[in-house]
Each structure stands twice: as structure tokens, then as C-alpha cells.
Scaffold this motif. Structure first.
Motif, PDB file in Angstrom:
ATOM      1  N   UNK A 209       0.837  -1.202   0.000  1.00  0.00           N
ATOM      2  CA  UNK A 209       0.000   0.000   0.000  1.00  0.00           C
ATOM      3  C   UNK A 209       0.875   1.256   0.000  1.00  0.00           C
ATOM      4  N   UNK A 210       1.946   1.235   0.791  1.00  0.00           N
ATOM      5  CA  UNK A 210       2.807   2.413   0.929  1.00  0.00           C
ATOM      6  C   UNK A 210       3.469   2.783  -0.392  1.00  0.00           C
ATOM      7  N   UNK A 211       3.972   1.800  -1.138  1.00  0.00           N
ATOM      8  CA  UNK A 211       4.624   2.113  -2.412  1.00  0.00           C
ATOM      9  C   UNK A 211       3.645   2.691  -3.416  1.00  0.00           C
ATOM     10  N   UNK A 212       2.375   2.289  -3.317  1.00  0.00           N
ATOM     11  CA  UNK A 212       1.362   2.888  -4.186  1.00  0.00           C
ATOM     12  C   UNK A 212       1.071   4.328  -3.819  1.00  0.00           C
ATOM     13  N   UNK A 213       1.368   4.707  -2.580  1.00  0.00           N
ATOM     14  CA  UNK A 213       1.147   6.072  -2.101  1.00  0.00           C
ATOM     15  C   UNK A 213       2.295   7.008  -2.476  1.00  0.00           C
ATOM     16  N   UNK A 214       3.469   6.442  -2.769  1.00  0.00           N
ATOM     17  CA  UNK A 214       4.662   7.264  -2.973  1.00  0.00           C
ATOM     18  C   UNK A 214       4.589   8.205  -4.177  1.00  0.00           C
ATOM     19  N   UNK A 215       3.920   7.846  -5.287  1.00  0.00           N
ATOM     20  CA  UNK A 215       3.826   8.838  -6.373  1.00  0.00           C
ATOM     21  C   UNK A 215       3.185  10.143  -5.925  1.00  0.00           C
ATOM     22  N   UNK A 216       2.219  10.060  -4.997  1.00  0.00           N
ATOM     23  CA  UNK A 216       1.634  11.291  -4.459  1.00  0.00           C
ATOM     24  C   UNK A 216       2.678  12.076  -3.684  1.00  0.00           C
ATOM     25  N   UNK A 217       3.484  11.367  -2.884  1.00  0.00           N
ATOM     26  CA  UNK A 217       4.515  12.032  -2.083  1.00  0.00           C
ATOM     27  C   UNK A 217       5.540  12.704  -2.990  1.00  0.00           C
ATOM     28  N   UNK A 219       5.059  13.742  -5.973  1.00  0.00           N
ATOM     29  CA  UNK A 219       4.428  14.896  -6.630  1.00  0.00           C
ATOM     30  C   UNK A 219       4.455  16.108  -5.706  1.00  0.00           C
ATOM     31  N   UNK A 220       4.338  15.870  -4.392  1.00  0.00           N
ATOM     32  CA  UNK A 220       4.454  16.975  -3.435  1.00  0.00           C
ATOM     33  C   UNK A 220       5.847  17.581  -3.485  1.00  0.00           C
ATOM     34  N   UNK A 221       6.866  16.736  -3.635  1.00  0.00           N
ATOM     35  CA  UNK A 221       8.236  17.252  -3.713  1.00  0.00           C
ATOM     36  C   UNK A 221       8.371  18.213  -4.892  1.00  0.00           C
ATOM     37  N   UNK A 222       7.838  17.823  -6.026  1.00  0.00           N
ATOM     38  CA  UNK A 222       7.921  18.672  -7.222  1.00  0.00           C
ATOM     39  C   UNK A 222       7.197  19.993  -7.010  1.00  0.00           C
ATOM     40  N   UNK A 223       5.978  19.918  -6.475  1.00  0.00           N
ATOM     41  CA  UNK A 223       5.189  21.124  -6.275  1.00  0.00           C
ATOM     42  C   UNK A 223       5.791  22.012  -5.189  1.00  0.00           C
ATOM     43  N   UNK A 224       6.236  21.395  -4.107  1.00  0.00           N
ATOM     44  CA  UNK A 224       6.778  22.184  -3.006  1.00  0.00           C
ATOM     45  C   UNK A 224       8.141  22.779  -3.347  1.00  0.00           C
ATOM     46  N   UNK A 225       8.892  22.125  -4.233  1.00  0.00           N
ATOM     47  CA  UNK A 225      10.146  22.725  -4.700  1.00  0.00           C
ATOM     48  C   UNK A 225       9.858  24.045  -5.406  1.00  0.00           C
ATOM     49  N   UNK A 226       8.798  24.054  -6.202  1.00  0.00           N
ATOM     50  CA  UNK A 226       8.402  25.292  -6.876  1.00  0.00           C
ATOM     51  C   UNK A 226       7.999  26.354  -5.854  1.00  0.00           C
ATOM     52  N   UNK A 227       7.217  25.961  -4.846  1.00  0.00           N
ATOM     53  CA  UNK A 227       6.810  26.912  -3.805  1.00  0.00           C
ATOM     54  C   UNK A 227       8.016  27.502  -3.079  1.00  0.00           C
ATOM     55  N   UNK A 228       8.968  26.642  -2.740  1.00  0.00           N
ATOM     56  CA  UNK A 228      10.157  27.096  -2.023  1.00  0.00           C
ATOM     57  C   UNK A 228      10.966  28.055  -2.888  1.00  0.00           C
ATOM     58  N   UNK A 229      11.062  27.736  -4.173  1.00  0.00           N
ATOM     59  CA  UNK A 229      11.810  28.596  -5.084  1.00  0.00           C
ATOM     60  C   UNK A 229      11.146  29.961  -5.209  1.00  0.00           C
ATOM     61  N   UNK A 230       9.821  29.985  -5.199  1.00  0.00           N
ATOM     62  CA  UNK A 230       9.077  31.238  -5.335  1.00  0.00           C
ATOM     63  C   UNK A 230       8.921  31.960  -3.999  1.00  0.00           C
ATOM     64  N   UNK A 231       9.143  31.246  -2.887  1.00  0.00           N
ATOM     65  CA  UNK A 231       8.974  31.855  -1.569  1.00  0.00           C
ATOM     66  C   UNK A 231       7.525  32.060  -1.178  1.00  0.00           C
TER      67      UNK A 231
END
Length: 298
Positions: A209-217, A219-231
Motif C-alpha cells: 500500500x505504501x509504495x502505491x502512495x509514494x507517487x503522491x509524495x 508529486x508533493x516534492x515537485x510542487x513544493x520545490x516550486x513553492x520554495x523557489x518562489x517563496x
């Protein structure tokens, strides 16, 4: 003909045949690249010679045999000490250093190689030894972009080979950062396995179950990297306050099941510190400011 009339008879030389060095040489051989090997303990080359590698009688011969010299040794000091006596043979060659160390050591070693007329790539194997030679194995390199371009095909025999930039210190920075990322994810996984295990769930069932959840996690890294870059930290994925409350629930549930709370308390501490510095209403990526400042509760 190579420097001083010595014929370059192979594509790549591998110096240092520990567990990782042996796997590197095997990956080069499997891809059809002529491979010369050398190790201080000569018997370590036996299995590779049986697989088609050429055993160099001396370190000098190993360096002279190929335009690409891959080094995998215990530390950077050993690299310079070992190659020092044969440093003149490095002229015109590319040294790829897959030895783990600090960014400062990478910079010093790059300068040392340049002083002897060699191009330099620092590198790190990010997927252990099991995956070497497969596309899912990640190798990161930094340093001479020209050298990476010339030898890219050979280096891609090791796996997914990524050039990070011309600063040789980048590879060890990524090495350390990705190590921390892996341990952060695994610490959360180990805690989760212990928690569901207290409810009678076997680790393999949870992992499915956990490995099936990881693509969501991820995707958060990608989105949050953008947020961090933009502040900017929108609360689309919940505020810091919301996640702090959820972390309290995780801590309480863990205690109720007799499970250690070290991992969720660490995460909860980050969230509490973020709230204390005005990020309670921010999205969860707002914790980056607290981490960057290195603040601690007294």
C-alpha cells in the motif's frame, strides 16, 4: 598512442576493487567496454579477469591503459596518496572519482587533478551496489562538462548518469542531501511498519500500500520545490497548523500502541518551530524557513 608512447588499449580503467569498484568494472564489461582493472590486493581482480577485464600489473600501467580512469577508494586522501606517484600519467586523461567525501575534498582533488593536466569529474553512486549497471541506478557527476560529454556513453553503462554542473563540489552535496532524503523517508517507513505491525499487519502488506502512495509524495516534492523557489507557501495541501495537529495524533496513537515516538516527535518539532515563527497558516512547505535558519528550542 597515449602519453609517453604507452598504448591506450582499453576504454576505461577502474582503480580500487572493493564491492562498489568491482560492480563498476562489471557494468563496463557488460556494456562491451574494454576495461582494465587494478587493486593493491591483486587477487581481487581475479573474478573480473575471468569476465574479460585486463589486469594491470602496476598502478601506472592501469592509468596509462585508458583515457578514462575511474577511481573508487575509501577516501579522498587515499586517492591523492595513491595516484600521487603516477600523477604525470594522468595528463590528458579524465579522472572520475566515485569516492565518498565532502564538497571541500572534491574541490581540492579537482584542483590537484588540474595541476597534473587531467580533467576531473566527481561522482556519487546513489543506489548502492545492487542496481549498478541497470537504468534505475542513479549516478550523479559534477565537474568538467566536456569530459562528461565525451565519456557519457561509457558512464551511462553504470545507470542513469546525471551531470549536475561544472562545480566539482556539487556531486558530494547531492550525495549527502539524497542520503538524508532516503533516511528521512525510510525512518517514516520504519515507524509506520512498527505502528501497523502493532495492529497485526505484516510489513509486506503495508509496503504494498505504501509504495502505491509514494507517487503522491513525490508529486508533493515537485510542487513544493516550486513553492520554495518562489517563496510562497499556499495551503492547498493543508496548513502547518493542520499538519501539526495530525502529527500530535500520530504521536498519541503510537504511544497508545507502545511504539516509540522519536520519528513523529522530530517532525512535530519542525512543525511547532514553524508555527512559532509565523508559519502556522502557511502551507506545509513553510517549514523550510525554520530548517534554513537552524533554529532550536532552548
Amino acid at each position: 598512442m597515449g602519453e609517453n608512447g604507452i598504448h591506450e588499449r582499453s576504454t576505461v580503467s577502474v582503480i580500487g576493487l572493493g564491492q562498489m569498484g568491482t560492480r563498476l568494472a562489471q557494468a563496463f564489461l557488460a556494456a562491451g567496454h574494454g576495461t582494465t582493472v587494478w587493486n593493491r590486493t591483486t587477487a581481487k581482480a581475479d573474478v573480473l579477469v575471468a569476465q574479460g577485464a585486463v589486469r594491470a600489473a602496476t598502478l601506472e600501467a592501469a592509468v596509462a591503459a585508458s583515457p578514462l580512469v575511474v577511481v573508487c577508494l575509501p577516501d579522498y586522501a587515499t586517492v591523492r596518496d595513491l595516484l600521487g606517484p603516477v600523477a604525470e600519467r594522468l595528463r590528458g586523461r579524465v579522472v572520475v572519482n566515485l569516492t565518498s567525501g565532502t564538497p571541500q575534498e572534491a574541490t581540492r582533488t579537482a584542483e590537484w587533478a588540474a595541476g597534473h593536466g587531467a580533467d576531473y569529474l566527481d561522482g556519487a553512486a546513489m543506489s548502492g551496489t545492487r542496481l549498478v549497471g541497470r537504468s534505475e541506478a542513479l549516478f550523479v557527476f559534477s565537474g568538467s562538462r566536456e569530459a562528461f560529454g565525451i565519456h557519457r556513453t561509457v558512464l551511462e553503462s553504470l545507470g542513469n548518469s546525471v551531470h549536475l554542473g561544472t562545480d566539482p563540489a556539487l556531486a558530494p552535496v547531492y550525495d549527502t542531501a539524497l542520503f538524508g532524503l532516503a533516511w528521512g523517508a525510510l525512518a517514516g517507513f520504519y515507524h509506520a511498519v512498527a505502528l501497523v505491525g502493532a495492529a497485526g499487519v505484516v510489513p509486506a502488506a503495508f509496503a504494498a500500500v505504501a509504495t502505491g502512495h509514494m507517487p503522491f509524495v513525490t508529486s508533493l516534492m515537485t510542487d513544493h520545490a516550486r513553492q520554495i523557489q518562489e517563496g510562497r507557501f499556499p495551503d492547498d495541501d493543508g496548513t502547518v497548523e493542520v499538519h501539526a495537529a495530525a502529527m500530535e495524533h500520530l504521536v498519541g496513537t503510537s504511544r497508545a500502541h507502545g511504539i516509540g515516538t522519536d520519528v513523529p516527535e522530530l517532525f512535530g518539532n519542525l512543525l511547532d518551530r514553524a508555527m512559532a515563527t509565523g508559519h502556522g497558516a502557511s502551507g506545509m512547505a513553510g517549514v523550510i524557513d525554520t530548517i534554513r535558519k537552524g533554529e532550536r528550542h532552548v
